[in-house]
Design a protein around this motif. Structure first.
Motif, PDB file in Angstrom:
ATOM      1  N   ALA A 109       0.256   4.958 -11.416  1.00  0.00           N
ATOM      2  CA  ALA A 109       0.850   4.431 -10.445  1.00  0.00           C
ATOM      3  C   ALA A 109       0.642   2.746 -10.367  1.00  0.00           C
ATOM      4  O   ALA A 109       1.380   2.119  -9.712  1.00  0.00           O
ATOM      5  N   MET A 110      -0.632   2.432 -10.846  1.00  0.00           N
ATOM      6  CA  MET A 110      -0.799   0.888 -10.713  1.00  0.00           C
ATOM      7  C   MET A 110       0.180   0.165 -11.621  1.00  0.00           C
ATOM      8  O   MET A 110       0.853  -1.029 -11.421  1.00  0.00           O
ATOM      9  N   ASP A 111       0.356   0.799 -12.893  1.00  0.00           N
ATOM     10  CA  ASP A 111       1.518   0.189 -13.732  1.00  0.00           C
ATOM     11  C   ASP A 111       2.874   0.084 -13.021  1.00  0.00           C
ATOM     12  O   ASP A 111       3.356  -0.984 -13.289  1.00  0.00           O
ATOM     13  N   ALA A 112       3.301   1.484 -12.532  1.00  0.00           N
ATOM     14  CA  ALA A 112       4.668   1.267 -11.680  1.00  0.00           C
ATOM     15  C   ALA A 112       4.578   0.450 -10.713  1.00  0.00           C
ATOM     16  O   ALA A 112       5.680  -0.189 -10.757  1.00  0.00           O
ATOM     17  N   PRO A 142      -4.074  11.802   2.636  1.00  0.00           N
ATOM     18  CA  PRO A 142      -4.730  10.557   3.043  1.00  0.00           C
ATOM     19  C   PRO A 142      -3.847   9.399   2.052  1.00  0.00           C
ATOM     20  O   PRO A 142      -3.536   9.895   0.885  1.00  0.00           O
ATOM     21  N   GLN A 143      -3.788   8.327   2.731  1.00  0.00           N
ATOM     22  CA  GLN A 143      -3.133   7.094   1.979  1.00  0.00           C
ATOM     23  C   GLN A 143      -4.347   6.498   1.329  1.00  0.00           C
ATOM     24  O   GLN A 143      -5.453   6.210   1.829  1.00  0.00           O
ATOM     25  N   GLU A 144      -4.220   6.211  -0.091  1.00  0.00           N
ATOM     26  CA  GLU A 144      -5.272   5.733  -1.036  1.00  0.00           C
ATOM     27  C   GLU A 144      -4.900   4.013  -0.786  1.00  0.00           C
ATOM     28  O   GLU A 144      -4.045   3.518  -0.674  1.00  0.00           O
ATOM     29  N   GLU A 145      -6.234   3.355  -0.813  1.00  0.00           N
ATOM     30  CA  GLU A 145      -6.177   1.984  -0.682  1.00  0.00           C
ATOM     31  C   GLU A 145      -5.851   1.620  -2.467  1.00  0.00           C
ATOM     32  O   GLU A 145      -6.353   2.276  -3.201  1.00  0.00           O
ATOM     33  N   ILE A 146      -5.286   0.431  -2.484  1.00  0.00           N
ATOM     34  CA  ILE A 146      -4.966  -0.094  -3.808  1.00  0.00           C
ATOM     35  C   ILE A 146      -6.439  -0.672  -4.536  1.00  0.00           C
ATOM     36  O   ILE A 146      -7.304  -1.141  -3.770  1.00  0.00           O
ATOM     37  N   PRO A 147      -6.738  -0.224  -5.647  1.00  0.00           N
ATOM     38  CA  PRO A 147      -8.100  -0.665  -6.124  1.00  0.00           C
ATOM     39  C   PRO A 147      -8.197  -2.057  -6.164  1.00  0.00           C
ATOM     40  O   PRO A 147      -7.466  -2.797  -6.418  1.00  0.00           O
ATOM     41  N   THR A 176       0.771  -1.138  -0.101  1.00  0.00           N
ATOM     42  CA  THR A 176       0.136   0.038   0.201  1.00  0.00           C
ATOM     43  C   THR A 176       0.937   1.139   0.201  1.00  0.00           C
ATOM     44  O   THR A 176       0.669   2.311  -0.795  1.00  0.00           O
ATOM     45  N   LYS A 177       1.794   1.200   0.616  1.00  0.00           N
ATOM     46  CA  LYS A 177       2.681   2.507   0.843  1.00  0.00           C
ATOM     47  C   LYS A 177       3.566   2.706  -0.519  1.00  0.00           C
ATOM     48  O   LYS A 177       3.618   3.829  -0.862  1.00  0.00           O
ATOM     49  N   ALA A 178       3.868   1.411  -1.139  1.00  0.00           N
ATOM     50  CA  ALA A 178       4.620   1.464  -2.398  1.00  0.00           C
ATOM     51  C   ALA A 178       3.538   2.064  -3.288  1.00  0.00           C
ATOM     52  O   ALA A 178       3.892   3.053  -4.281  1.00  0.00           O
ATOM     53  N   TYR A 179       2.336   1.687  -3.545  1.00  0.00           N
ATOM     54  CA  TYR A 179       1.393   2.169  -4.265  1.00  0.00           C
ATOM     55  C   TYR A 179       1.119   3.845  -4.084  1.00  0.00           C
ATOM     56  O   TYR A 179       1.198   4.525  -4.945  1.00  0.00           O
ATOM     57  N   ASN A 180       1.125   4.250  -3.000  1.00  0.00           N
ATOM     58  CA  ASN A 180       1.095   5.624  -2.543  1.00  0.00           C
ATOM     59  C   ASN A 180       2.068   6.462  -2.912  1.00  0.00           C
ATOM     60  O   ASN A 180       1.996   7.570  -3.242  1.00  0.00           O
ATOM     61  N   THR A 181       3.365   5.705  -2.767  1.00  0.00           N
ATOM     62  CA  THR A 181       4.422   6.534  -3.045  1.00  0.00           C
ATOM     63  C   THR A 181       4.539   6.704  -4.614  1.00  0.00           C
ATOM     64  O   THR A 181       4.811   7.813  -5.087  1.00  0.00           O
ATOM     65  N   ALA A 182       4.243   5.698  -5.301  1.00  0.00           N
ATOM     66  CA  ALA A 182       3.935   5.832  -6.938  1.00  0.00           C
ATOM     67  C   ALA A 182       2.949   6.787  -7.263  1.00  0.00           C
ATOM     68  O   ALA A 182       3.164   7.594  -8.055  1.00  0.00           O
TER      69      ALA A 182
END
Lengths: 195, 216
Positions: free
Chosen positions: A47-50, B22-27, A31-37
């Motif tokens: 961000a999802m691709d990255a 805010p921190q986003e949740e992964i879809p 999750t943190k990685a996703y938010n960083t991207a």
């Protein structure tokens, strides 16, 4: 920095091709990685691709993980580098905006259409946040990444120094410069009356 | 100073805003996509590991087979060489006039056998001579060494080989079988002679102590 036994075991199994072990390994930092991207690329799809690209790279190159830092930190390093690559590619491809590079600090200024909120709307925190993030995206990649990692994602100085592979001192001085630049950009964009 | 304070205050405010992003949740749809991508990568890793293991196993089997083959070859050569050595016959010369004795026959036989002679006739190097050269060396005593020195003096410039020697039991004389390969003038010859060593002197038996050479 030594890994705990459980993590070591999971890494060994993942190296042998066990996807379940790998998923457990990344569950804590995904999750943190996703938010960083997301903060880097400011686009959900990108961000999802990255994130996907980064995690596949992590899985593929597990043999190269020496255990000299935490596993999560290594993942974030790969995510940041992947975002860098994507951003560079995008900036080379973009013809829509004109980009002016300033020689001394490589800041870029982009001409954007006038969609900035009115001074009244700026009082709304959410919009303020978006505005800050917008101005953040106008800074150089170096300044962006340090602010994202420290102020938005909350990594410690040690973690940031391992992710960016530089000293803690460099992290601190870069952060200080980046914050000042962001402040200047906010003032500039908002005619010096933002804060 | 006032500006610096303002700047710090502004930065504090900006940092505060950033820290509250805010921190986003992964879809959810992406979680499935990521899971599939990881599973495919895991499969690829397993297949490549399997290939590597097969290659490693193949290499290992080749090494083992090469080692076994090498052992067979070395063993075969060793056995062949050993058998070749053991099978070498020791035969007397077919001519009859020339009898080459071993230590055993010299000790068993009488004086006739012991006193070998050769009429300085020339002989080609034959198997008998070659076999004699291959006989195990006798014990080298100090006495033998002295007589060898005398033989060298006796034969002068000639090149020779001491084929064999023994000590007569009754007379306690040394008998040396010698093959001359070059005479004193440097001519290649193949001449056999017998020299005897007794009481510190060397002589040819036919000459009956004609011109002995003494070591004392």
């Amino acid at each position: 920095m030594s890994l705990n036994f459980k993590e070591k075991r999971l890494i060994e199994k993942a190296k042998a091709g066990c996807d379940a072990s790998f998923e457990i390994l990344i569950s804590g930092c995904k999750t943190k990685a996703y938010n960083t991207a997301l903060r880097f690329l400011r686009d959900e799809e990108d961000a999802m691709d990255a994130l996907q690209e980064s995690l596949i790279k992590v899985f593929r190159n597990l043999q190269q993980f020496k255990g000299d830092c935490k596993f999560d930190t290594w993942v974030y390093r790969i995510v940041v580098n992947t975002c860098y690559d994507i951003l560079r590619k995008k900036r080379n491809e973009k013809n829509v905006y004109s980009i002016n590079r300033l020689q001394e600090d490589e800041d870029t200024t982009m001409d954007i259409t006038d969609e900035s909120p009115t001074p009244d709307e700026l009082l709304d925190i959410k919009e303020k946040t978006n505005y800050v993030l917008e101005c953040l995206s106008m800074l150089s990649l170096e300044h962006q990444e340090i602010i994202i990692l420290r102020d938005i994602q909350g990594f410690t100085y040690d973690e940031i120094s391992q992710i960016l592979e530089c000293s803690v001192g460099t992290v601190k001085s870069r952060l200080n410069r980046a914050r000042r630049k962001l402040r200047d950009k906010l003032m500039e964009q908002n005619d010096y009356s933002f804060v | 100073m006032h500006d610096e304070k303002n700047i710090d205050r502004d930065i504090e405010h900006i940092v505060d805003i950033l820290q509250n992003v805010p921190q986003e949740e992964i879809p959810e749809h992406f979680e499935m996509r990521l899971k599939n991508a990881i599973r495919d990568e895991a499969k690829r890793i397993r297949e490549s590991e399997g290939l590597n293991i097969k290659k490693q196993n193949k290499k290992r089997y080749m090494k083992i087979a090469a080692t076994i083959a090498a052992c067979f070859v070395v063993g075969f050569i060793t056995v062949t060489m050993y058998n070749y050595d053991m099978e070498l016959p020791y035969q007397d010369d077919a001519s009859g006039e020339l009898s080459i004795t071993s230590m055993e026959s010299a000790e068993q036989g009488g004086e006739e056998n012991a006193r070998l002679y050769i009429d300085n006739g020339e002989y080609d190097i034959n198997d008998t001579v070659k076999r004699e050269l291959q006989l195990a060396p006798y014990d080298i005593t100090d006495e033998y060494i002295e007589y060898e020195r005398l033989i060298e003096l006796y034969l002068g410039e000639a090149e020779y080989q001491i084929l064999s020697y023994y000590k007569e039991e009754d007379t306690e004389e040394y008998v040396f079988n010698i093959l001359i390969t070059k005479d004193s003038e440097g001519n290649t010859v193949t001449t056999r002679m017998v020299l005897k060593g007794s009481e510190g002197e060397i002589y040819e038996p036919q000459q009956d102590k004609g011109e002995p050479i003494s070591c004392y």
